[in-house]
Design a protein around this motif. Sequence first.
Motif, mmCIF file in Angstrom:
data_model
loop_
_atom_site.group_PDB
_atom_site.id
_atom_site.type_symbol
_atom_site.label_atom_id
_atom_site.label_comp_id
_atom_site.label_asym_id
_atom_site.label_seq_id
_atom_site.Cartn_x
_atom_site.Cartn_y
_atom_site.Cartn_z
ATOM 1 N N ASP A 174 58.285 37.222 41.984
ATOM 2 C CA ASP A 174 59.413 37.667 42.803
ATOM 3 C C ASP A 174 60.513 38.324 41.973
ATOM 4 O OD1 ASP A 174 58.024 36.563 44.906
ATOM 5 O OD2 ASP A 174 59.242 34.745 45.023
ATOM 6 N N ASP A 175 60.850 37.715 40.819
ATOM 7 C CA ASP A 175 61.990 38.198 40.036
ATOM 8 C C ASP A 175 61.602 39.185 38.941
ATOM 9 O OD1 ASP A 175 63.411 36.435 41.600
ATOM 10 O OD2 ASP A 175 63.537 34.872 40.068
ATOM 11 N N TYR A 176 60.367 39.075 38.427
ATOM 12 C CA TYR A 176 59.957 39.920 37.298
ATOM 13 C C TYR A 176 58.834 40.894 37.647
ATOM 14 C CZ TYR A 176 62.775 36.747 34.470
ATOM 15 O OH TYR A 176 63.813 36.017 33.945
ATOM 16 N N GLY A 177 58.266 40.761 38.837
ATOM 17 C CA GLY A 177 57.230 41.697 39.257
ATOM 18 C C GLY A 177 55.950 41.604 38.443
ATOM 19 N N LYS A 178 55.641 40.394 37.949
ATOM 20 C CA LYS A 178 54.427 40.206 37.148
ATOM 21 C C LYS A 178 53.432 39.318 37.909
ATOM 22 C CE LYS A 178 56.498 42.143 33.572
ATOM 23 N NZ LYS A 178 56.127 43.498 33.082
ATOM 24 N N PRO A 179 52.164 39.689 37.904
ATOM 25 C CA PRO A 179 51.155 38.841 38.552
ATOM 26 C C PRO A 179 50.820 37.618 37.702
ATOM 27 C CG PRO A 179 50.099 40.761 37.572
ATOM 28 C CD PRO A 179 51.589 40.938 37.388
ATOM 29 N N ILE A 180 50.501 36.522 38.374
ATOM 30 C CA ILE A 180 50.038 35.318 37.686
ATOM 31 C C ILE A 180 48.930 34.688 38.518
ATOM 32 C CG2 ILE A 180 51.980 34.012 38.674
ATOM 33 C CD1 ILE A 180 51.689 32.077 36.258
ATOM 34 N N VAL A 181 47.869 34.273 37.850
ATOM 35 C CA VAL A 181 46.732 33.638 38.504
ATOM 36 C C VAL A 181 46.489 32.295 37.829
ATOM 37 C CG1 VAL A 181 44.283 33.776 39.060
ATOM 38 C CG2 VAL A 181 45.690 35.849 39.123
ATOM 39 N N VAL A 182 46.638 31.199 38.559
ATOM 40 C CA VAL A 182 46.344 29.869 38.032
ATOM 41 C C VAL A 182 44.836 29.743 37.859
ATOM 42 C CG1 VAL A 182 46.454 27.397 38.499
ATOM 43 C CG2 VAL A 182 48.394 28.872 39.090
ATOM 44 N N ALA A 183 44.404 29.322 36.671
ATOM 45 C CA ALA A 183 42.985 29.399 36.314
ATOM 46 C C ALA A 183 42.414 28.062 35.888
ATOM 47 C CB ALA A 183 42.789 30.408 35.173
ATOM 48 N N GLY A 184 41.102 27.919 36.107
ATOM 49 C CA GLY A 184 40.349 26.800 35.556
ATOM 50 C C GLY A 184 39.966 27.083 34.117
ATOM 51 N N PHE A 185 39.113 26.237 33.549
ATOM 52 C CA PHE A 185 38.885 26.259 32.109
ATOM 53 C C PHE A 185 37.470 26.660 31.693
ATOM 54 C CE2 PHE A 185 42.556 23.736 32.904
ATOM 55 C CZ PHE A 185 43.418 24.033 31.861
ATOM 56 N N GLU A 186 36.603 26.902 32.653
ATOM 57 C CA GLU A 186 35.268 27.368 32.325
ATOM 58 C C GLU A 186 35.275 28.892 32.176
ATOM 59 O OE1 GLU A 186 32.776 25.488 31.512
ATOM 60 O OE2 GLU A 186 33.924 23.666 31.895
ATOM 61 N N PRO A 187 34.263 29.452 31.504
ATOM 62 C CA PRO A 187 34.273 30.900 31.250
ATOM 63 C C PRO A 187 34.348 31.745 32.520
ATOM 64 C CG PRO A 187 32.178 29.906 30.605
ATOM 65 C CD PRO A 187 33.134 28.800 30.831
ATOM 66 N N LEU A 188 33.643 31.353 33.575
ATOM 67 C CA LEU A 188 33.719 32.130 34.808
ATOM 68 C C LEU A 188 35.090 32.010 35.455
ATOM 69 C CD1 LEU A 188 30.244 31.682 36.557
ATOM 70 C CD2 LEU A 188 30.965 33.334 34.838
ATOM 71 N N SER A 229 39.824 35.004 36.778
ATOM 72 C CA SER A 229 41.281 35.057 36.772
ATOM 73 C C SER A 229 41.793 36.348 36.144
ATOM 74 C CB SER A 229 41.842 33.839 36.030
ATOM 75 O OG SER A 229 41.460 32.644 36.666
ATOM 76 N N VAL A 230 41.172 36.753 35.043
ATOM 77 C CA VAL A 230 41.547 38.026 34.417
ATOM 78 C C VAL A 230 41.309 39.175 35.394
ATOM 79 C CG1 VAL A 230 40.912 39.669 32.594
ATOM 80 C CG2 VAL A 230 41.203 37.242 32.045
ATOM 81 N N LEU A 231 40.182 39.145 36.083
ATOM 82 C CA LEU A 231 39.890 40.185 37.074
ATOM 83 C C LEU A 231 40.945 40.202 38.174
ATOM 84 C CD1 LEU A 231 38.047 42.351 38.308
ATOM 85 C CD2 LEU A 231 36.710 40.497 39.358
ATOM 86 N N MET A 232 41.350 39.020 38.634
ATOM 87 C CA MET A 232 42.365 38.938 39.694
ATOM 88 C C MET A 232 43.704 39.494 39.228
ATOM 89 S SD MET A 232 41.243 35.159 41.121
ATOM 90 C CE MET A 232 42.525 34.958 42.365
ATOM 91 N N VAL A 233 44.079 39.209 37.975
ATOM 92 C CA VAL A 233 45.317 39.775 37.419
ATOM 93 C C VAL A 233 45.220 41.295 37.361
ATOM 94 C CG1 VAL A 233 46.750 39.960 35.349
ATOM 95 C CG2 VAL A 233 45.945 37.715 36.094
ATOM 96 N N LEU A 234 44.096 41.800 36.862
ATOM 97 C CA LEU A 234 43.918 43.245 36.731
ATOM 98 C C LEU A 234 43.926 43.938 38.092
ATOM 99 C CD1 LEU A 234 41.136 43.238 33.986
ATOM 100 C CD2 LEU A 234 43.497 44.017 33.690
#
Length: 382
Positions: A216-230, A235-240
């Motif tokens: 909201d304030d900085y206009g940056k995406p964030i995706v809460v992620a699990g810890f396995e490789p997939l 999560s990286v794909l969702m951010v991109l």
Amino acid sequence: MRYVEEFRDPKAAKGLLAAIDRVVDEIGATAENPVYIMEICGGHTHAIFRYGLDKLTPAGVEFIHGPGCPVCVLPMARVDECVELAEQEDVIFTTFGDAMRVPGTKKSLLQAKADGADIRMVYSPLDALELARRNPEREVIFFGLGFETTTPSTALSIQQAAREGLTNFTVFCNHITVPPPIKALLDDPHMVLDGFVGPGHVSMVIGTHPYDFIADDYGKPIVVAGFEPLDLLQSVLMVLEQIRDGRAVVENQYARVVPEHGNPVSLAAIEDVYEKRPSFAWRGLGEIDESGLRIREKYAAFDAEAKFGIGYGAEVERSVEEPEGCACSQVMTGRIKPTGCPQFGLGCTPEMPLGALMVSSEGACAAYYQYGGGRAAVEAAE
């Protein structure tokens, strides 16, 4: 391993990597002009290197390693205070194993133990509570350390000690919170960050809404992620995809574990036992307003700082300087990679750590050393 293999499936990983490649091309990111994604959690940093995700993702994605290791961000002055407490007469000082070898200005807790202090490694504050029950003539101090992930267990232990009326159990509280340092990084004009992979375990406690300010304030995406490789690749794909689409929202990839509004029992315990400190010192980031927690007055009998006149309650000037040649603060803030530190693999190794980032199992330097080949890899690249 049931319920784990599905998150490590090579075929699914190839599909996610192909999708990441396509989105990176659509964004126009390159090795010279990459998308900078910070993984906040040290556990994510280790997973990235353990599974080689930094090498599998395209050159247009650059991982920045965040301050998500509570052992690593603890300033040396607080380690000195731990040693000071541990060396007092009739004290049993208890701590998680990661904190034992973190260097202070004079010694670590492990060295203090070798010098005769009664310092014991525990797996839970409940272990420290049991020690207090069994040793009523001794003062048992628990080193309360960690982000919101471990904060509830310490709070519940203090509540239990209060119910039992224990008079020989205290906590040296160094619990810290995740959102304030993210804000400090976003306010740093030298930081270039395009998006975040958010911490899974912390979010399991606090939910996803404490990160709303990032979008909201900085206009940056964030995706809460699990810890396995997939988990991490998705999560990286969702951010991109957010960056490509010009969006900035909080998304929850780890919904199988992380509830939107967090864990109400844990949050209630935290609210009952702790209040925010006006400020707290972070290694590499300095003093950050309302980023640390302290024990409320109603539980002051279980606060080691109040009982022993140490820490933020004591008007004593304490050094917070880093060891000479140590670049922990620069690595912590993403300004350099661990291999850019002149001490990496030379004066600083997991066996003989100079800085906290090499000590902790979640430290970025330890990840680079363990999975990147240590100093030999640096010399080969040179």
